[in-house]
Design a protein around this motif. Sequence first.
Motif, PDB file in Angstrom:
ATOM      1  N   ALA A 134      97.719 -10.441  87.278  1.00  0.00           N
ATOM      2  CA  ALA A 134      96.398 -11.066  87.128  1.00  0.00           C
ATOM      3  C   ALA A 134      95.830 -10.810  85.729  1.00  0.00           C
ATOM      4  O   ALA A 134      95.188 -11.691  85.141  1.00  0.00           O
ATOM      5  CB  ALA A 134      95.441 -10.556  88.196  1.00  0.00           C
ATOM      6  N   TRP A 136      97.591 -10.375  82.950  1.00  0.00           N
ATOM      7  CA  TRP A 136      98.303 -11.275  82.034  1.00  0.00           C
ATOM      8  C   TRP A 136      97.791 -12.704  82.164  1.00  0.00           C
ATOM      9  O   TRP A 136      97.644 -13.419  81.163  1.00  0.00           O
ATOM     10  CB  TRP A 136      99.810 -11.239  82.300  1.00  0.00           C
ATOM     11  CG  TRP A 136     100.547 -10.251  81.462  1.00  0.00           C
ATOM     12  CD1 TRP A 136     101.183  -9.117  81.883  1.00  0.00           C
ATOM     13  CD2 TRP A 136     100.740 -10.311  80.044  1.00  0.00           C
ATOM     14  NE1 TRP A 136     101.757  -8.467  80.830  1.00  0.00           N
ATOM     15  CE2 TRP A 136     101.503  -9.169  79.679  1.00  0.00           C
ATOM     16  CE3 TRP A 136     100.335 -11.192  79.050  1.00  0.00           C
ATOM     17  CZ2 TRP A 136     101.873  -8.915  78.362  1.00  0.00           C
ATOM     18  CZ3 TRP A 136     100.685 -10.935  77.727  1.00  0.00           C
ATOM     19  CH2 TRP A 136     101.457  -9.809  77.398  1.00  0.00           C
ATOM     20  N   GLN A 137      97.525 -13.143  83.371  1.00  0.00           N
ATOM     21  CA  GLN A 137      97.017 -14.495  83.565  1.00  0.00           C
ATOM     22  C   GLN A 137      95.659 -14.668  82.905  1.00  0.00           C
ATOM     23  O   GLN A 137      95.388 -15.702  82.271  1.00  0.00           O
ATOM     24  CB  GLN A 137      96.951 -14.814  85.065  1.00  0.00           C
ATOM     25  CG  GLN A 137      98.330 -14.969  85.701  1.00  0.00           C
ATOM     26  CD  GLN A 137      98.299 -15.046  87.208  1.00  0.00           C
ATOM     27  OE1 GLN A 137      97.413 -14.465  87.859  1.00  0.00           O
ATOM     28  NE2 GLN A 137      99.255 -15.736  87.807  1.00  0.00           N
ATOM     29  N   ARG A 138      94.794 -13.655  83.009  1.00  0.00           N
ATOM     30  CA  ARG A 138      93.488 -13.728  82.348  1.00  0.00           C
ATOM     31  C   ARG A 138      93.648 -13.801  80.836  1.00  0.00           C
ATOM     32  O   ARG A 138      93.003 -14.616  80.157  1.00  0.00           O
ATOM     33  CB  ARG A 138      92.630 -12.516  82.725  1.00  0.00           C
ATOM     34  CG  ARG A 138      92.092 -12.537  84.138  1.00  0.00           C
ATOM     35  CD  ARG A 138      91.069 -11.449  84.366  1.00  0.00           C
ATOM     36  NE  ARG A 138      91.629 -10.108  84.347  1.00  0.00           N
ATOM     37  CZ  ARG A 138      92.125  -9.484  85.410  1.00  0.00           C
ATOM     38  NH1 ARG A 138      92.169 -10.116  86.585  1.00  0.00           N
ATOM     39  NH2 ARG A 138      92.596  -8.258  85.327  1.00  0.00           N
ATOM     40  N   THR A 141      95.380 -17.164  79.700  1.00  0.00           N
ATOM     41  CA  THR A 141      94.450 -18.272  79.888  1.00  0.00           C
ATOM     42  C   THR A 141      93.372 -18.258  78.811  1.00  0.00           C
ATOM     43  O   THR A 141      93.013 -19.300  78.251  1.00  0.00           O
ATOM     44  CB  THR A 141      93.805 -18.212  81.283  1.00  0.00           C
ATOM     45  OG1 THR A 141      94.829 -18.323  82.281  1.00  0.00           O
ATOM     46  CG2 THR A 141      92.799 -19.335  81.477  1.00  0.00           C
ATOM     47  N   ALA A 146      98.531 -20.182  78.928  1.00  0.00           N
ATOM     48  CA  ALA A 146      98.856 -19.883  80.326  1.00  0.00           C
ATOM     49  C   ALA A 146     100.267 -20.290  80.698  1.00  0.00           C
ATOM     50  O   ALA A 146     100.841 -19.762  81.656  1.00  0.00           O
ATOM     51  CB  ALA A 146      97.848 -20.559  81.256  1.00  0.00           C
ATOM     52  N   ILE A 149     103.385 -17.573  80.982  1.00  0.00           N
ATOM     53  CA  ILE A 149     103.700 -16.721  82.130  1.00  0.00           C
ATOM     54  C   ILE A 149     104.239 -17.638  83.217  1.00  0.00           C
ATOM     55  O   ILE A 149     103.635 -18.653  83.548  1.00  0.00           O
ATOM     56  CB  ILE A 149     102.484 -15.891  82.603  1.00  0.00           C
ATOM     57  CG1 ILE A 149     102.885 -14.976  83.772  1.00  0.00           C
ATOM     58  CG2 ILE A 149     101.300 -16.755  82.957  1.00  0.00           C
ATOM     59  CD1 ILE A 149     101.815 -13.971  84.165  1.00  0.00           C
ATOM     60  N   LYS A 151     106.227 -18.157  87.036  1.00  0.00           N
ATOM     61  CA  LYS A 151     106.631 -17.630  88.337  1.00  0.00           C
ATOM     62  C   LYS A 151     108.091 -17.990  88.555  1.00  0.00           C
ATOM     63  O   LYS A 151     108.428 -19.159  88.741  1.00  0.00           O
ATOM     64  CB  LYS A 151     105.757 -18.213  89.438  1.00  0.00           C
ATOM     65  CG  LYS A 151     105.983 -17.585  90.806  1.00  0.00           C
ATOM     66  CD  LYS A 151     104.995 -18.143  91.815  1.00  0.00           C
ATOM     67  CE  LYS A 151     105.174 -17.503  93.183  1.00  0.00           C
ATOM     68  NZ  LYS A 151     104.213 -18.048  94.175  1.00  0.00           N
ATOM     69  N   TYR A 210     107.083 -12.719  88.391  1.00  0.00           N
ATOM     70  CA  TYR A 210     106.785 -13.498  87.196  1.00  0.00           C
ATOM     71  C   TYR A 210     107.549 -12.943  86.002  1.00  0.00           C
ATOM     72  O   TYR A 210     107.932 -11.770  85.974  1.00  0.00           O
ATOM     73  CB  TYR A 210     105.287 -13.432  86.874  1.00  0.00           C
ATOM     74  CG  TYR A 210     104.414 -14.248  87.788  1.00  0.00           C
ATOM     75  CD1 TYR A 210     103.887 -15.474  87.376  1.00  0.00           C
ATOM     76  CD2 TYR A 210     104.095 -13.798  89.076  1.00  0.00           C
ATOM     77  CE1 TYR A 210     103.072 -16.230  88.211  1.00  0.00           C
ATOM     78  CE2 TYR A 210     103.279 -14.544  89.916  1.00  0.00           C
ATOM     79  CZ  TYR A 210     102.770 -15.751  89.473  1.00  0.00           C
ATOM     80  OH  TYR A 210     101.969 -16.497  90.306  1.00  0.00           O
TER      81      TYR A 210
END
Length: 432
Positions: A134, A136-138, A141, A146, A149, A151, A210
């Motif tokens: 989460a 890394w996603q923040r 983004t 985005a 990263i 999956k 991921y």
Amino acid sequence: MNHTLLDSSIIPSNTTGKPSFAVVGAGVVGLCVALEALRQGYAVTLLDSNEPGTAASYGNAGYLATELIDPLATPESVRSAPKLCLDPDGPVCVPWKYLRHSIPWYAKFLAASNTANAQRGTQALSALNQLSVAAWQRLLTDIDAADQIIKVGNLVVWENPEKKADAHALIERMATFGLTCEYVEGQRLADLEPELSQQLSHAVFFPDAYRLSDPYAVCQTLYNTFIERGGQFFQQKVMGLEAHHKAIQIYLEDQKAYPFDQVTVCAGAWSTELLKQVGITVPLEAERGYQLTFPEKNQQHLNHMVLSADRRFVMSPLDSGLRAVGMSEIGGTSLAPIKKRYAVLNKHTKALLPEAYSKGKEAPTEWMGHRPTLPDSLPVIDQHPTFSRLSFAFGHQHLGITQAAITAELLLQKIQNEPTLLSLNAFKVDRF
């Protein structure tokens, strides 16, 4: 890569009116900390003798290994160490030229490997890893990346059919930590990975795993965004630190002192000497890891990350090509790579993925890097116990990529006296 060389000039004075913040070390952890500090309103200077992302961050497998929740030091690993070390094709190696230097680290490793310490380590790593994707996603983004990263899913594979009980035990254990996985064999396994050797017996599939597109490419994206947002980078070696309550002094190769309101040391395996200068001794060692990268960009051979439970190495289908990563040796930062390690890694890769070595295929490139590893396998995420303007983020061993983004968030929360997303007691710099 565009950056500024200091070349004995003076670092430009901070004219922004913002508090100044220096990050020592431009690996993936340092880059994440630098970006988070910028986001929190600091004027940030990044310092490293190498170009950003070119040390340990450059050659790793690139996957966010949230299922790797056990420290290296456990009762089981100590029991199996002699057999692993004596196996010429095994994953653990001892460079004899460095043995005398590494004995104190091994002693602390043994002390950390009792059951109670190992269980505490597992709880701490699990808590940190649960927040890592989460974070890394923040971060990605926020910087418009985005898509870097991915999956991809992860397979832990066995060749020995007598080890099916090990696979089921792994599934049961992962469930206790909230990690979803499934047992696969036969056609299901062949559907997941058509090109894997038919010698495989069974596997455990982690569908929610991921990876980053490519670790070096992500580091370049982080660095470019850092510069675009007003950060500055100087390719200089930090020679010394001096801590005071009102500022932290950094000494560079020109022997001048540069004061900063905040300084974070993210120098990986090279952090030890800087910490000694501010009164802290840590048993940090460079755990050398080896990798092969196959150059075909559009012929990855694998659909998922693959970890061999029998051979103990990882294969990763990065955007830049298939990468095989393995070996663990406490060998310091100055010894040359041991060529035999590459031969062993080639042997294991070819056994599982012979198509990668078929006629006409270009041979893989070879690389060796230095993982910053502490005896208990936990990173340091902390401030100096006396001088709170000086902080630390290093020692992430095999999980630097996994934990980089969440480390940056946690450290900045601590620096700014905000509630942290999890307790940082297990990651104190003076715990040894």
